[in-house]
Design a protein around this motif. Sequence first.
Motif, short mmCIF file in Angstrom:
data_model
loop_
_atom_site.label_atom_id
_atom_site.label_comp_id
_atom_site.label_asym_id
_atom_site.label_seq_id
_atom_site.Cartn_x
_atom_site.Cartn_y
_atom_site.Cartn_z
N ILE A 1 -25.09 -1.01 6.52
CA ILE A 1 -26.24 -1.85 6.85
C ILE A 1 -26.73 -1.53 8.26
CG2 ILE A 1 -26.94 -4.23 7.36
CD1 ILE A 1 -25.21 -5.15 5.04
N ALA A 2 -25.80 -1.39 9.19
CA ALA A 2 -26.17 -1.06 10.57
C ALA A 2 -26.88 0.29 10.62
CB ALA A 2 -24.94 -1.05 11.47
N GLU A 3 -26.41 1.24 9.85
CA GLU A 3 -27.05 2.56 9.84
C GLU A 3 -28.43 2.49 9.22
OE1 GLU A 3 -26.24 7.06 8.07
OE2 GLU A 3 -24.68 5.53 7.98
N LEU B 1 -31.44 -7.39 6.17
CA LEU B 1 -30.60 -6.77 5.14
C LEU B 1 -29.35 -7.61 4.90
CD1 LEU B 1 -30.86 -2.99 6.13
CD2 LEU B 1 -31.76 -4.05 4.05
N LEU B 2 -28.79 -8.15 5.97
CA LEU B 2 -27.60 -8.98 5.81
C LEU B 2 -27.92 -10.24 5.01
CD1 LEU B 2 -24.62 -9.30 6.61
CD2 LEU B 2 -25.39 -10.58 8.62
N GLU B 3 -29.06 -10.84 5.25
CA GLU B 3 -29.44 -12.03 4.51
C GLU B 3 -29.69 -11.72 3.03
OE1 GLU B 3 -31.97 -16.03 5.38
OE2 GLU B 3 -32.77 -14.15 6.16
N LEU B 4 -30.29 -10.55 2.77
CA LEU B 4 -30.47 -10.14 1.38
C LEU B 4 -29.12 -9.92 0.70
CD1 LEU B 4 -33.45 -7.61 1.71
CD2 LEU B 4 -33.47 -9.81 0.51
N ALA B 5 -28.19 -9.34 1.45
CA ALA B 5 -26.84 -9.15 0.90
C ALA B 5 -26.20 -10.48 0.56
CB ALA B 5 -25.98 -8.37 1.90
N ALA B 6 -26.42 -11.48 1.41
CA ALA B 6 -25.86 -12.82 1.15
C ALA B 6 -26.47 -13.42 -0.11
CB ALA B 6 -26.11 -13.72 2.35
N ASP B 7 -27.77 -13.22 -0.29
CA ASP B 7 -28.43 -13.74 -1.50
C ASP B 7 -27.88 -13.06 -2.75
OD1 ASP B 7 -29.97 -15.40 0.04
OD2 ASP B 7 -31.69 -14.06 0.12
N LEU B 8 -27.70 -11.73 -2.66
CA LEU B 8 -27.21 -10.99 -3.83
C LEU B 8 -25.76 -11.33 -4.15
CD1 LEU B 8 -28.78 -7.48 -3.09
CD2 LEU B 8 -29.42 -9.04 -4.93
N GLU C 1 -20.95 -1.39 -6.02
CA GLU C 1 -21.54 -0.20 -5.41
C GLU C 1 -23.02 -0.04 -5.77
OE1 GLU C 1 -20.74 4.62 -5.39
OE2 GLU C 1 -19.08 3.25 -5.78
N ALA C 2 -23.36 -0.26 -7.03
CA ALA C 2 -24.74 -0.08 -7.49
C ALA C 2 -25.67 -1.10 -6.84
CB ALA C 2 -24.82 -0.18 -9.01
N THR C 3 -25.23 -2.36 -6.78
CA THR C 3 -26.06 -3.42 -6.17
C THR C 3 -26.26 -3.14 -4.69
OG1 THR C 3 -25.21 -5.03 -7.75
CG2 THR C 3 -26.27 -5.89 -5.78
N PHE C 4 -25.19 -2.73 -4.01
CA PHE C 4 -25.29 -2.46 -2.57
C PHE C 4 -26.20 -1.26 -2.31
CE2 PHE C 4 -23.79 -0.77 1.50
CZ PHE C 4 -23.92 -1.91 2.28
N ALA C 5 -26.12 -0.24 -3.14
CA ALA C 5 -26.99 0.93 -2.98
C ALA C 5 -28.45 0.54 -3.16
CB ALA C 5 -26.59 2.02 -3.98
N GLY C 6 -28.72 -0.35 -4.11
CA GLY C 6 -30.09 -0.83 -4.32
C GLY C 6 -30.60 -1.62 -3.13
N LEU C 7 -29.71 -2.35 -2.46
CA LEU C 7 -30.08 -3.12 -1.27
C LEU C 7 -30.61 -2.20 -0.17
CD1 LEU C 7 -29.94 -5.77 0.51
CD2 LEU C 7 -27.63 -5.03 1.11
#
Length: 437
Positions: free
Chosen positions: A181-183, A195-202, A217-223
């Motif tokens: 996420i930082a990268e 991005l962190l907030e979207l990750a929390a929602d997902l 992995e797939a959900t995180f890659a889509g984020l």
Amino acid sequence: MRPRSISEFAGQAHLVGDGRPLAHAVAGRGLHSMVLWGPPGSGKTTLARLVAGQYEAEFIALSAVLAGVKDVRAAVERAQALQGEGRRTVLFLDEVHRFNKAQQDAFLPWVEDGTLTFIGATTENPSFELNSALLSRARVYVLKALSQEALLAILRQALADAERGLGARAPALTEEQLAAIAEAADGDARRALNLLELAADLAGGDSPGDSPQTLDEATFAGLLAGGHRRFDKRGEAFYDQISALHKSVRGTDPDAALYWLARMLDGGCDPGYIARRVLRMASEDIGNADPRGLALALDAWNAYERLGSPEGELALAQAVAYLACAPKSNAVYRAWGEARADAEKLGSLPVPLHLRNAPTRLMKELGYGREYRYAHDEAGGFAAGEDYFPEEMAPRRYYEPPPRGLELKIGEKLAKLRKESATAALRRRGPPEEKKD
């Protein structure tokens, strides 16, 4: 999660660290007008608020995208009223480069007499976008894109802060995911937190109160998909990156040249623009040292026009790599500049009669084309000693091929022909007259 104190502020140690330029203002030891110049999400607004807070100053925030001179006047009136109460006012103008020159002039008198302390924030080079009068009254501080370490600190703070951060909603991210996420944020704290907030929602449960889940992995890659690096076709990043590409080619570094090409394409630059610049590089920096470079650059442009992206980008990469490895010469570039300077300086010098075209009998009777030497009829196809410059102008030597690539041979041939021409010219003038006593 906006920092409330300098201890919570991440990054910009070159400005706010001990003994650094902005540290005194942040510590409340000298309020002054300033321009904060840096990329999005680097902390410009936060620093402005921290500075104003140290002096308990009224903080009036305007955006140059929406505000006008009327809003500035209203801020001045508010500042004048507070001045009577012994309070100071900071006028913060975000995106200050959006104000035109007249709008920038509107608040100068109030900055000058101390009614307002001006703090501007901009992502564009102040040298190009701000009035010199405004720049002379405000110190410019350059902020950098936040480092990976600074972004990670911000993300961890948001995960742990139950009051202003995610708290119980914090997703169960691995260290690798947090680093990703930082990268992906590319130096932008705002993007990192989004991005962190979207990750929390997902990662949230199916119903309220459920514990946050891990992200597969797939959900995180889509984020993280779809992000672009910092690039603005009208901004300084655009010109800095094309400059880096050009200089890498000129410096014979194909690896750096390919990197900057990839950066520009990744940022959304028009490949057609890059193709035009590559064609210019072939002529300006390679020239006749390897004339194939110009043809290859043109072929790469044509290939891109036929294939489009992403297939056609490979042709641009091929041309960039070739030009970077090719022998370099700017002899024609310099010669052309000197010839243009003489053409502008010397005016409309007439064409010598022997070089003029003579399609009519009258022109022939006037001497047009007389004594012209047809080079193909001369020995070796060269009219040694002939002068092709205007009679009022001494012959010039603009083109001096360097001993590299094909121009090594061109230079040797020119040196031979020039020597023959100088000898023939001396013979035509005859021996110098003897001095009489």
